[in-house]
Design an enzyme around this catalytic site. Structure first.
Site, PDB file in Angstrom:
ATOM      1  N   GLY A  10       0.836  -1.207   0.000  1.00  0.00           N
ATOM      2  CA  GLY A  10       0.000   0.000   0.000  1.00  0.00           C
ATOM      3  C   GLY A  10       0.868   1.253   0.000  1.00  0.00           C
ATOM      4  O   GLY A  10       1.879   1.317   0.697  1.00  0.00           O
ATOM      5  N   ARG A  72       0.624  -4.646  -5.170  1.00  0.00           N
ATOM      6  CA  ARG A  72       0.600  -5.736  -4.201  1.00  0.00           C
ATOM      7  C   ARG A  72       0.960  -7.025  -4.943  1.00  0.00           C
ATOM      8  O   ARG A  72       0.114  -7.730  -5.463  1.00  0.00           O
ATOM      9  CB  ARG A  72      -0.782  -5.857  -3.551  1.00  0.00           C
ATOM     10  CG  ARG A  72      -1.055  -4.699  -2.608  1.00  0.00           C
ATOM     11  CD  ARG A  72      -2.182  -4.984  -1.674  1.00  0.00           C
ATOM     12  NE  ARG A  72      -2.453  -3.836  -0.824  1.00  0.00           N
ATOM     13  CZ  ARG A  72      -1.746  -3.526   0.274  1.00  0.00           C
ATOM     14  NH1 ARG A  72      -0.715  -4.278   0.601  1.00  0.00           N
ATOM     15  NH2 ARG A  72      -2.048  -2.465   1.002  1.00  0.00           N
ATOM     16  N   ASP A 103       4.369  -5.322   5.619  1.00  0.00           N
ATOM     17  CA  ASP A 103       4.584  -6.725   5.954  1.00  0.00           C
ATOM     18  C   ASP A 103       4.818  -7.610   4.732  1.00  0.00           C
ATOM     19  O   ASP A 103       5.786  -8.369   4.687  1.00  0.00           O
ATOM     20  CB  ASP A 103       3.433  -7.265   6.815  1.00  0.00           C
ATOM     21  CG  ASP A 103       2.041  -7.015   6.207  1.00  0.00           C
ATOM     22  OD1 ASP A 103       1.974  -6.416   5.104  1.00  0.00           O
ATOM     23  OD2 ASP A 103       1.054  -7.407   6.833  1.00  0.00           O
ATOM     24  N   THR A 125       4.133   1.791   6.309  1.00  0.00           N
ATOM     25  CA  THR A 125       2.722   1.408   6.283  1.00  0.00           C
ATOM     26  C   THR A 125       1.983   2.330   7.241  1.00  0.00           C
ATOM     27  O   THR A 125       2.461   2.600   8.338  1.00  0.00           O
ATOM     28  CB  THR A 125       2.450  -0.048   6.693  1.00  0.00           C
ATOM     29  OG1 THR A 125       1.037  -0.266   6.789  1.00  0.00           O
ATOM     30  CG2 THR A 125       3.108  -0.418   8.028  1.00  0.00           C
ATOM     31  N   ASP A 127      -0.395   1.493   8.796  1.00  0.00           N
ATOM     32  CA  ASP A 127      -0.839   0.663   9.930  1.00  0.00           C
ATOM     33  C   ASP A 127       0.139   0.677  11.087  1.00  0.00           C
ATOM     34  O   ASP A 127      -0.217   0.269  12.196  1.00  0.00           O
ATOM     35  CB  ASP A 127      -1.038  -0.789   9.477  1.00  0.00           C
ATOM     36  CG  ASP A 127      -2.226  -0.942   8.548  1.00  0.00           C
ATOM     37  OD1 ASP A 127      -2.550  -2.088   8.169  1.00  0.00           O
ATOM     38  OD2 ASP A 127      -2.821   0.084   8.180  1.00  0.00           O
ATOM     39  N   ASP A 129       2.348  -1.326  11.868  1.00  0.00           N
ATOM     40  CA  ASP A 129       2.397  -2.642  12.536  1.00  0.00           C
ATOM     41  C   ASP A 129       3.659  -3.426  12.181  1.00  0.00           C
ATOM     42  O   ASP A 129       3.722  -4.635  12.430  1.00  0.00           O
ATOM     43  CB  ASP A 129       1.157  -3.459  12.179  1.00  0.00           C
ATOM     44  CG  ASP A 129       1.031  -3.722  10.680  1.00  0.00           C
ATOM     45  OD1 ASP A 129       0.056  -4.410  10.269  1.00  0.00           O
ATOM     46  OD2 ASP A 129       1.900  -3.261   9.919  1.00  0.00           O
ATOM     47  N   MET A 169      -8.498   2.572   8.932  1.00  0.00           N
ATOM     48  CA  MET A 169      -7.717   1.432   8.460  1.00  0.00           C
ATOM     49  C   MET A 169      -6.903   0.860   9.626  1.00  0.00           C
ATOM     50  O   MET A 169      -6.807   1.477  10.678  1.00  0.00           O
ATOM     51  CB  MET A 169      -6.808   1.855   7.296  1.00  0.00           C
ATOM     52  CG  MET A 169      -7.579   1.992   5.990  1.00  0.00           C
ATOM     53  SD  MET A 169      -6.479   2.333   4.601  1.00  0.00           S
ATOM     54  CE  MET A 169      -7.500   1.763   3.238  1.00  0.00           C
ATOM     55  N   ARG A 171      -5.361  -3.247   9.555  1.00  0.00           N
ATOM     56  CA  ARG A 171      -5.803  -4.618   9.295  1.00  0.00           C
ATOM     57  C   ARG A 171      -5.507  -5.557  10.466  1.00  0.00           C
ATOM     58  O   ARG A 171      -6.383  -6.275  10.940  1.00  0.00           O
ATOM     59  CB  ARG A 171      -5.075  -5.105   8.033  1.00  0.00           C
ATOM     60  CG  ARG A 171      -5.481  -6.481   7.626  1.00  0.00           C
ATOM     61  CD  ARG A 171      -4.752  -6.916   6.372  1.00  0.00           C
ATOM     62  NE  ARG A 171      -5.248  -8.244   6.012  1.00  0.00           N
ATOM     63  CZ  ARG A 171      -5.682  -8.548   4.816  1.00  0.00           C
ATOM     64  NH1 ARG A 171      -5.655  -7.654   3.850  1.00  0.00           N
ATOM     65  NH2 ARG A 171      -6.116  -9.753   4.531  1.00  0.00           N
TER      66      ARG A 171
HETATM   67  O1  F6P Z   1      -1.458  -1.875   4.435  1.00  0.00           O
HETATM   68  C1  F6P Z   1      -2.011  -0.623   4.586  1.00  0.00           C
HETATM   69  C2  F6P Z   1      -3.462  -0.653   4.216  1.00  0.00           C
HETATM   70  O2  F6P Z   1      -3.912   0.640   4.051  1.00  0.00           O
HETATM   71  C3  F6P Z   1      -4.337  -1.364   5.232  1.00  0.00           C
HETATM   72  O3  F6P Z   1      -4.646  -0.523   6.328  1.00  0.00           O
HETATM   73  C4  F6P Z   1      -5.548  -1.710   4.415  1.00  0.00           C
HETATM   74  O4  F6P Z   1      -6.273  -2.796   4.977  1.00  0.00           O
HETATM   75  C5  F6P Z   1      -4.918  -2.078   3.072  1.00  0.00           C
HETATM   76  O5  F6P Z   1      -3.687  -1.358   2.991  1.00  0.00           O
HETATM   77  C6  F6P Z   1      -5.781  -1.737   1.890  1.00  0.00           C
HETATM   78  O6  F6P Z   1      -5.132  -2.303   0.771  1.00  0.00           O
HETATM   79  P1  F6P Z   1      -5.521  -1.838  -0.722  1.00  0.00           P
HETATM   80  O7  F6P Z   1      -5.052  -0.422  -0.896  1.00  0.00           O
HETATM   81  O8  F6P Z   1      -4.751  -2.811  -1.581  1.00  0.00           O
HETATM   82  O9  F6P Z   1      -6.999  -1.952  -0.830  1.00  0.00           O
END
Ligand code: F6P
Length: 341
Positions: A10, A72, A103, A125, A127, A129, A169, A171
């Site tokens: 992301g 991704r 991650d 990220t 997140d 995390d 957000m 996850r």
């Molecule tokens: O990894 C960061 C993040 O924003 C998460 O918080 C979220 O669940 C995910 O990416 C969303 O992924 P995408 O942008 O591929 O929908």
């Protein structure tokens, strides 16, 4: 030396600051060539290169997203992916690869490093995390965005005597929910770290509205879920690419609250707004520090390491110790959100 550079997973504000630092320090200080790969690991597999120079990094500090693009995609999960990575790096004469990611990207980086490729990683990220580092690039900006949204929702909730559910957000960990919930003065924060009991949520809101309030803000992380065996059955919903379906838990929590309390309830889903726009100075500084440290690590001959913020210092930590590990919100921070509810 030719140094490869990619941004994977992301996107987030602050990535361009890291790219800028790698180019300015790698090329400007050491005279190395910085070879960007478009769209994360996919660009390495496809040999989609963008040799980077000063002209690419002019005025990018305030610009969100990543000038290299991202995707991704993880070569360790694709047939022949690792072999294709090695073939591209050999063809491009890349002696070391700097990977900026969360991650999934970091796990892929650890697998590529195991094949003998020199890898230095940078954590990013929203997140926050990623294990081993106090902060990841993007988190600070996302918390600013979420907090501003909660402040705005506050005034409309109070004006309408409503319960407002704000889904953010996050996850696997509730860093954005807990940080923005504390900063925004939310009455309740539901995070993946603490599976919630909808009956307790309802009891709390009924008591609060009976005793001294006519509105409430409930912040819910997209990865939050109820305790198994409780009175609310819910399983986190995933989309076609394994992403969490935005709004699923927020809408369901709002419905349960409305049905069980009778309070007028509305939902706000922040979604990708948290990943957009200009990075805060904190994320610009963090991206810059990590970019400089990553180049220093390459020049020093390091490999299979990740730049990490530890207190006031940027250090290097073994990639094997962080890849695949989640950094959860600590109990004392969760308690602060609970106590100040
Ligand atoms: O990894 C960061 C993040 O924003 C998460 O918080 C979220 O669940 C995910 O990416 C969303 O992924 P995408 O942008 O591929 O929908």
């Amino acid at each position: 030396m030719r140094i490869g550079l990619l941004t994977g997973g992301g996107d987030c504000p602050g990535l361009n600051a890291a790219i800028r630092a790698v180019v300015k320090h790698g090329e400007g200080t050491h005279g190395h060539s910085i070879i960007g790969f478009r769209n994360g690991w996919k660009g390495v597999v496809d040999g989609d290169v963008l040799p980077l120079g000063r002209q690419h990094i002019r005025n990018v500090l305030p610009v969100g997203g990543t000038l290299l693009g991202t995707a991704r995609f993880h070569p360790n999960e694709a047939n022949g992916g690792l072999e294709a990575v090695r073939a591209t790096l050999a063809a491009e004469k890349i002696e070391a690869l700097i990977c900026i990611g969360g991650d999934g990207t970091l796990h892929a980086a650890s697998k590529v490093a195991e094949t003998g490729v020199r890898i230095v990683a940078i954590p990013k990220t929203i997140d926050n995390d990623v294990a081993g580092t106090d902060l990841s690039i993007g988190f600070h900006t996302a918390v600013n965005i979420a907090t501003e949204a909660i402040d705005r929702v506050h005034t409309t909730a109070e004006s309408h005597n409503r319960v407002m559910v704000v889904e953010v957000m996050g996850r696997h960990a509730g860093w954005i929910a807990v940080a923005a919930g504390i900063a925004g003065g939310a009455e309740l924060v539901l995070a993946p770290e603490e599976p919630f009991d909808i009956d307790e949520v309802v009891r709390f809101l009924k008591h609060r509205h009976r005793a001294h309030a006519n509105f409430s803000i409930v912040v819910v992380a997209e990865g939050a879920a109820p305790r198994p065996g409780g009175s609310m059955e819910f399983t986190t919903q995933l989309g076609a690419y394994g992403e969490i379906v935005a709004g699923a838990v927020g809408e369901r929590v709002a419905k349960e609250i409305a049905d069980r309390t009778g309070f007028d309830t509305r939902v706000t889903i922040l979604g990708h707004v948290q990943r957009g726009g200009s990075p805060t100075p904190t994320d610009r500084i963090l991206g810059s520090r990590f970019g400089v440290a990553a180049v220093d690590a390459v020049v020093a001959g390091e490999t299979a390491v990740m730049t990490a913020l530890r207190g006031e210092h940027v250090e290097l930590v073994p990639l094997a110790e962080v890849a695949g590990h989640v950094k959860h919100v600590p109990e004392d921070m969760l308690r602060t959100a609970r106590v100040l509810a």
